[in-house]
Enzyme design. Structure first.
Site, PDB file in Angstrom:
ATOM      1  CG  ASP A  58      14.625  56.395   7.701  1.00  0.00           C
ATOM      2  OD1 ASP A  58      13.413  56.591   7.908  1.00  0.00           O
ATOM      3  OD2 ASP A  58      15.125  56.359   6.558  1.00  0.00           O
ATOM      4  N   GLY A  59      16.636  56.652  11.925  1.00  0.00           N
ATOM      5  CA  GLY A  59      17.356  56.121  13.080  1.00  0.00           C
ATOM      6  C   GLY A  59      16.459  55.978  14.292  1.00  0.00           C
ATOM      7  CG  ASN A 134      17.650  49.636   7.652  1.00  0.00           C
ATOM      8  OD1 ASN A 134      16.560  49.410   7.140  1.00  0.00           O
ATOM      9  ND2 ASN A 134      18.142  50.850   7.747  1.00  0.00           N
ATOM     10  NE  ARG A 145      46.440  46.846   7.890  1.00  0.00           N
ATOM     11  CZ  ARG A 145      47.280  46.757   8.917  1.00  0.00           C
ATOM     12  NH1 ARG A 145      47.181  45.729   9.725  1.00  0.00           N
ATOM     13  NH2 ARG A 145      48.206  47.655   9.113  1.00  0.00           N
TER      14      ARG A 145
END
Length: 283
Positions: A58-59, A134, A145
């Site tokens: 897919d990449g 996508n 964080r």
């Protein structure tokens, strides 16, 4: 337009040999061009190309679509990756089935894409423009964080997500990063924008489904570094105060398909490794 393009993943050792064998078996040496997905932007033949065959996962398909979408060139993909949600052919039957795609006997499946732009401030000049099949993701840039990401829809404030990231996805991307973040799966030809937070701490935690003419703006308001990812292919650092605007792209991704649209659901369960039993229970 008379050329057939062949694009392969250079990190898969078997891919170049597969391409060579397909060209030889179909006698396409004089009417084709070949390059890796990494070298595709340098191709001078796209205006004369009627079809691109992709060998990879897919990449590789995403990299190829980024380049060929403005030329309205359809693709057919041979799966050499792990899952292959967008692929049509298997390696073992590619040589036998590919002539049907070359002869124009298949339906064209059109999939919506996104267009993302980055400005230094709301309403400012564009600093970056990119198209995605996508998803577009705004998240933290290497700091472990949570981030505050102010989100607006059609100019109206929605919320400030406190999360690892916010994903804006197409229906095609609903089986990608958005799915791993808890989003629902959509039929790939649906024309929607999906807004999905990743590991949301407070506020809205469920994904939103918006009409395809919506305008989504994401603005990281934390002091920590932020980044933008387009189809997961590259990360771009976002300066403080940057605004990422996401709309439906004017381009579409075109796929050649041999089976009816509903075949997507069987492929989905198979590629996700789901087992189902259609045998009725005994009375």
């Amino acid at each position: 337009m008379s050329l057939i393009g062949f694009v392969y993943n250079s990190f898969i050792a078997e891919a170049p040999a597969l391409i060579d064998s397909l060209i030889a078996s179909l006698s396409l040496k004089d009417t084709s061009w070949v390059c890796s997905a990494e070298d595709l932007p340098g191709s001078d033949n796209l205006e004369d190309t009627k079809l691109v065959v992709v060998a990879g996962g897919d990449g590789t398909i995403l990299k190829t679509i980024h380049v060929i979408a403005p030329y309205c060139i359809p693709i057919v993909a041979v799966n050499m990756g792990r899952v292959g949600f967008m692929s049509e052919l298997r390696v073992e039957d590619a040589a036998e089935r590919l002539p049907g795609y070359l002869n124009g006997d298949m339906r064209v499946e059109r999939r919506m894409m996104l267009h993302a732009t980055v400005t230094a401030e709301p309403g400012g000049p564009e600093l970056l423009s990119a198209h995605a099949l996508n998803d577009v993701v705004v998240g933290r840039g290497g700091v472990a964080r949570l981030m505050n990401i102010a989100t607006r829809v059609d100019g109206e404030p929605l919320t400030s997500y406190r999360s690892d990231a916010v994903v804006v996805s197409t229906a095609t991307g609903s089986t990608g990063y958005a799915l791993s973040a808890g989003a629902q799966i959509f039929f790939p030809q649906a024309r929607v924008l999906i807004v999905q937070p990743v590991a949301a701490h407070t506020g809205l935690r469920d994904g939103l489904v918006l009409p395809d003419d919506s305008v989504v703006e994401l603005e990281p308001v934390s002091r920590d570094p932020a980044s933008l990812s387009v189809d997961g292919l590259a990360d771009v650092d976002l300066a403080p105060g940057s605004v990422v605007k996401i709309v439906r792209s004017e381009h579409e991704a075109l796929f050649l398909r041999s089976r009816p649209p509903a075949a997507f659901w069987g492929d989905l369960t198979s590629r996700l490794g789901l087992v189902y039993n259609l045998t009725p229970p005994r009375q």
